[in-house]
Design a protein around this motif. Structure first.
Motif, PDB file in Angstrom:
ATOM      1  N   UNK A  84       0.846  -1.184   0.000  1.00 18.62           N
ATOM      2  CA  UNK A  84       0.000   0.000   0.000  1.00 18.62           C
ATOM      3  C   UNK A  84       0.887   1.241   0.000  1.00 18.62           C
ATOM      4  N   UNK A  85       0.334   2.351  -0.508  1.00 16.33           N
ATOM      5  CA  UNK A  85       1.081   3.606  -0.614  1.00 16.33           C
ATOM      6  C   UNK A  85       0.210   4.732  -0.084  1.00 16.33           C
ATOM      7  N   UNK A  86       0.823   5.633   0.675  1.00 20.67           N
ATOM      8  CA  UNK A  86       0.127   6.827   1.148  1.00 20.67           C
ATOM      9  C   UNK A  86       1.046   8.025   0.973  1.00 20.67           C
ATOM     10  N   UNK A 109     -10.169  -5.117   3.582  1.00 18.66           N
ATOM     11  CA  UNK A 109     -10.863  -5.330   2.327  1.00 18.66           C
ATOM     12  C   UNK A 109     -12.192  -4.612   2.197  1.00 18.66           C
ATOM     13  N   UNK A 110     -12.537  -3.738   3.153  1.00 14.24           N
ATOM     14  CA  UNK A 110     -13.819  -3.026   3.070  1.00 14.24           C
ATOM     15  C   UNK A 110     -13.730  -1.812   2.149  1.00 14.24           C
ATOM     16  N   UNK A 111     -12.516  -1.440   1.751  1.00 15.67           N
ATOM     17  CA  UNK A 111     -12.328  -0.306   0.845  1.00 15.67           C
ATOM     18  C   UNK A 111     -11.147  -0.599  -0.072  1.00 15.67           C
ATOM     19  N   UNK A 112     -11.196   0.006  -1.257  1.00 13.71           N
ATOM     20  CA  UNK A 112     -10.082  -0.084  -2.195  1.00 13.71           C
ATOM     21  C   UNK A 112      -9.178   1.132  -2.105  1.00 13.71           C
ATOM     22  N   UNK A 113      -9.739   2.272  -1.711  1.00 13.68           N
ATOM     23  CA  UNK A 113      -9.023   3.541  -1.570  1.00 13.68           C
ATOM     24  C   UNK A 113      -9.539   4.227  -0.319  1.00 13.68           C
ATOM     25  N   UNK A 164      -0.734  -1.694  -6.424  1.00 16.96           N
ATOM     26  CA  UNK A 164      -1.168  -2.265  -7.698  1.00 16.96           C
ATOM     27  C   UNK A 164      -2.140  -1.341  -8.425  1.00 16.96           C
ATOM     28  N   UNK A 165      -2.926  -0.570  -7.683  1.00 11.84           N
ATOM     29  CA  UNK A 165      -3.842   0.394  -8.290  1.00 11.84           C
ATOM     30  C   UNK A 165      -3.058   1.573  -8.864  1.00 11.84           C
ATOM     31  N   UNK A 166      -2.149   2.111  -8.092  1.00 14.30           N
ATOM     32  CA  UNK A 166      -1.359   3.254  -8.553  1.00 14.30           C
ATOM     33  C   UNK A 166      -0.537   2.907  -9.789  1.00 14.30           C
ATOM     34  N   UNK A 188     -12.675   6.364 -12.062  1.00 18.37           N
ATOM     35  CA  UNK A 188     -13.012   5.722 -13.330  1.00 18.37           C
ATOM     36  C   UNK A 188     -12.751   4.218 -13.302  1.00 18.37           C
ATOM     37  N   UNK A 189     -12.015   3.759 -12.295  1.00 13.79           N
ATOM     38  CA  UNK A 189     -11.735   2.329 -12.159  1.00 13.79           C
ATOM     39  C   UNK A 189     -12.781   1.621 -11.300  1.00 13.79           C
ATOM     40  N   UNK A 190     -13.814   2.364 -10.891  1.00 13.47           N
ATOM     41  CA  UNK A 190     -14.907   1.801 -10.076  1.00 13.47           C
ATOM     42  C   UNK A 190     -14.406   1.215  -8.763  1.00 13.47           C
TER      43      UNK A 190
END
Length: 229
Positions: A84-86, A109-113, A164-166, A188-190
């Motif tokens: 993860x990145x912040x 796992x309750x949030x992606x961002x 992985x998202x970034x 836009x990635x839902x």
């Protein structure tokens, strides 16, 4: 335990950087990678990084010309290796102890961002003048109109993502326009966005705050530009 990469973009923050590094190291997250991207500082910040802070930072990236916060974040993301990145500003406006609650939401796992919102914290009226709250609310509402999100603080520094998202988001904004850009492209990635309240110790322009009126106008342009990504 997943690794959290904390990216600190720095430009002329010699008076606060050591305190911020210490605060991040003491935030209570054991498995943490600390990256500092120096955006061509000229006030002694680079010497501080080369000297007493050298063994307290895992990765130092140096820009040879000043490129802006967005460019610094791109360099940090590329150099990071965490799960993860912040993002963490180099001043003392944000408290790193609040990163753990954000990380727990991603790990569960309750949030992606996860965004840290200054404007749902009960102390915001006492630390932020009306004009500051008004401008930020306006920009956030304008961003929400296009993204379909229900954020209260799009411009917050505290944005936490899976690496992985970034890696899938191509960022192009060099300055503070990176905030609405990354929000629009992630939306836009839902992805599932959540906000948590965070405290805020706003500093003045006399104390070194760098974002200004032109960045607000740029944010409006960026929101419109990426409205249909």
């Amino acid at each position: 335990m997943p690794l959290l990469s904390v990216i600190i973009p720095v430009f002329n923050e010699v008076s606060t950087l050591a305190s911020v590094v210490a605060a991040v190291r003491g935030c209570g997250i054991g498995n943490l990678e600390l990256l500092v991207v120096d955006d061509c500082s000229s006030d002694g910040t680079r010497e501080l990084l080369d000297g007493e802070l050298g063994d307290k930072i895992d990765v130092v990236v140096k820009h040879e010309v000043n490129r802006g916060k967005g460019a610094a974040l791109r360099s940090g993301i590329q150099a990071s290796s965490g799960t993860f990145v912040v993002f963490q500003d180099a001043d003392l406006e944000y408290d790193p102890r609040e990163l753990r609650s954000m990380l727990e939401l991603l790990e569960s796992g309750v949030a992606d961002v996860v965004y840290g919102s200054r404007f749902i914290h009960p102390s915001i009226r006492s630390v932020s003048p009306f004009w500051h709250r008004f401008v930020n609310k306006g920009l956030t509402m304008y961003s929400n109109f296009f993204t379909g999100l229900q954020l209260t603080d799009m411009e917050t520094c505290y944005k936490m993502f899976p690496k992985a998202v970034l890696d899938k988001i191509e960022l192009t904004e060099d300055r503070f326009g990176v905030e609405p850009e990354i929000t629009a492209k992630a939306a836009a990635m839902d992805l599932r966005f959540l906000e948590v309240p965070i405290s805020y110790a706003r500093r003045s322009f006399e104390e070194g705050k760098k974002i200004g009126a032109r960045d607000g106008f740029r944010a409006l342009y960026v929101i419109s530009k990426y409205a249909f990504v």
